[in-house]
Design an enzyme around this catalytic site. Sequence first.
Site, PDB file in Angstrom:
ATOM      1  CB  SER A 136      -4.804   5.650  -2.361  1.00 49.95           C
ATOM      2  OG  SER A 136      -4.115   5.184  -3.486  1.00 49.95           O
ATOM      3  CE  LYS A 162      -2.059   2.555  -2.093  1.00 48.73           C
ATOM      4  NZ  LYS A 162      -2.787   1.306  -1.773  1.00 48.73           N
ATOM      5  CE  LYS A 164      -2.660   3.202  -6.285  1.00 47.28           C
ATOM      6  NZ  LYS A 164      -2.734   1.728  -6.173  1.00 47.28           N
ATOM      7  CG  ASP A 189       0.169   0.301  -4.515  1.00 45.72           C
ATOM      8  OD1 ASP A 189       0.879  -0.634  -4.926  1.00 45.72           O
ATOM      9  OD2 ASP A 189      -1.086   0.271  -4.532  1.00 45.72           O
ATOM     10  CD  GLU A 214      -0.506  -1.398  -1.591  1.00 42.96           C
ATOM     11  OE1 GLU A 214      -0.485  -0.279  -1.027  1.00 42.96           O
ATOM     12  OE2 GLU A 214      -1.550  -1.905  -2.035  1.00 42.96           O
ATOM     13  CG  ASP A 239      -3.041  -4.902  -3.568  1.00 45.33           C
ATOM     14  OD1 ASP A 239      -3.879  -5.795  -3.789  1.00 45.33           O
ATOM     15  OD2 ASP A 239      -3.293  -3.705  -3.808  1.00 45.33           O
ATOM     16  CE  LYS A 263      -6.564  -3.068  -3.079  1.00 43.75           C
ATOM     17  NZ  LYS A 263      -5.907  -2.854  -4.373  1.00 43.75           N
ATOM     18  N   GLY A 291      -8.699  -0.838  -1.102  1.00 40.76           N
ATOM     19  CA  GLY A 291      -9.985  -0.775  -1.783  1.00 40.76           C
ATOM     20  C   GLY A 291      -9.811  -0.624  -3.268  1.00 40.76           C
TER      21      GLY A 291
HETATM   22 MG    MG Z   1      -2.186  -1.754  -4.106  1.00 41.61          MG
END
Ligand code: MG
Length: 369
Positions: A136, A162, A164, A189, A214, A239, A263, A291
């Site tokens: 991530s 991934k 952000k 995400d 996400e 999420d 999570k 996580g």
């Molecule tokens: Mg997330």
Amino acid sequence: MRITRIDLHWVRLPLIRPFRTSNSLREALEHVLVQVRTDDGLEGWGESASPSDPFYCPETTRTCWHLLEDFLGPMVLGRDWSAVEDLVRYYGVVKGNNFAKAGLEMACWDVLGRRSGVSLAGMLGGSRSEILSGVSLGIQDEVERLFGRVDEAIEQGYRRVKLKISPGKDVEVVRAVRRRYPDLPLQVDANSAYTLDDIEVFEAMDDLGLLLIEQPLAHDDIVDHAKLQSRLKTAICLDESIHSAEDARKALELGACRTINIKVSRLGGLLESRKVHDVCAAHGVPVWVGGMHEFGIGRAANLAIASLPNVTLPGDVAGSDRYYREDIIEPPIRAERGTVPVPRGPGLGVEAVLERIEANRLRHERLHV
Ligand code: MG
């Protein structure tokens, strides 16, 4: 068996690199480690991995401490138990505060595993000896720097990347990454930074071959996510919106998502995480494990839950050496060519190193019967 003592350790570890999302910038993380002792001489460890600020979820490190010290700890101390379900029932009256609950619950699973000689993955019904690991990547000021991070992840063999995203740092950045890496398994995400008014952002990303998008919309929404999902080919993954197996069922029935990020912390522990896994499996929906940049204790628990059979998408559980110079456990958790081995020893299968915990500890409290 009874819990006779609970030690709370507030531990701060600096991150190797600061991490930026749509709502926070972190340079160090502070988590509460929960050390449980029982009357038959067993010990277990758990981790409440809440961020320090209430920008991802309503909890903070300090609220976790408060809940563990003033409510959850006293509610289980001295009570007879033989299964995690017993303990969860003792504090069942407490609403929310899932990160705090997850830390205590994890320590109790660890005790049970050490008592029976079975690994956490074994107790949960895990079927994999290693998990597929992705990375991530936080938001970067320069796209060139982001390319550098992607190159590094590919070089290290991670299975997917991934990114952000946040308003203004979205379509163009993702398009640039896709252009440079046409075959890279890629997902984004948003950490709930958008509304339905931004639908054109997601429609523009819909043709970029993403594995999933996400949590694009509000942290407490599933209705608008269902509207957005009906307009997109790309799967939405929830999420922040999912706190229980019941939330997962409702979101799936409403068509709000096509996958869920499990999570352990957000779901209040491993028991509920397994239920979310099972609900998704019953709906034919694959899951993956995210996580909170856990220290080694919480990371070992993430690996155990990621060993369940319906966790078929690469997750965010990477080697802890990506984040910390020195973790507080032995042996360290490392990724090798994009996979991380699931610990096999009893309980969490890792040992907390008390000297390192004490060296990084900001606060300590002992509860006892
Ligand atoms: Mg997330």
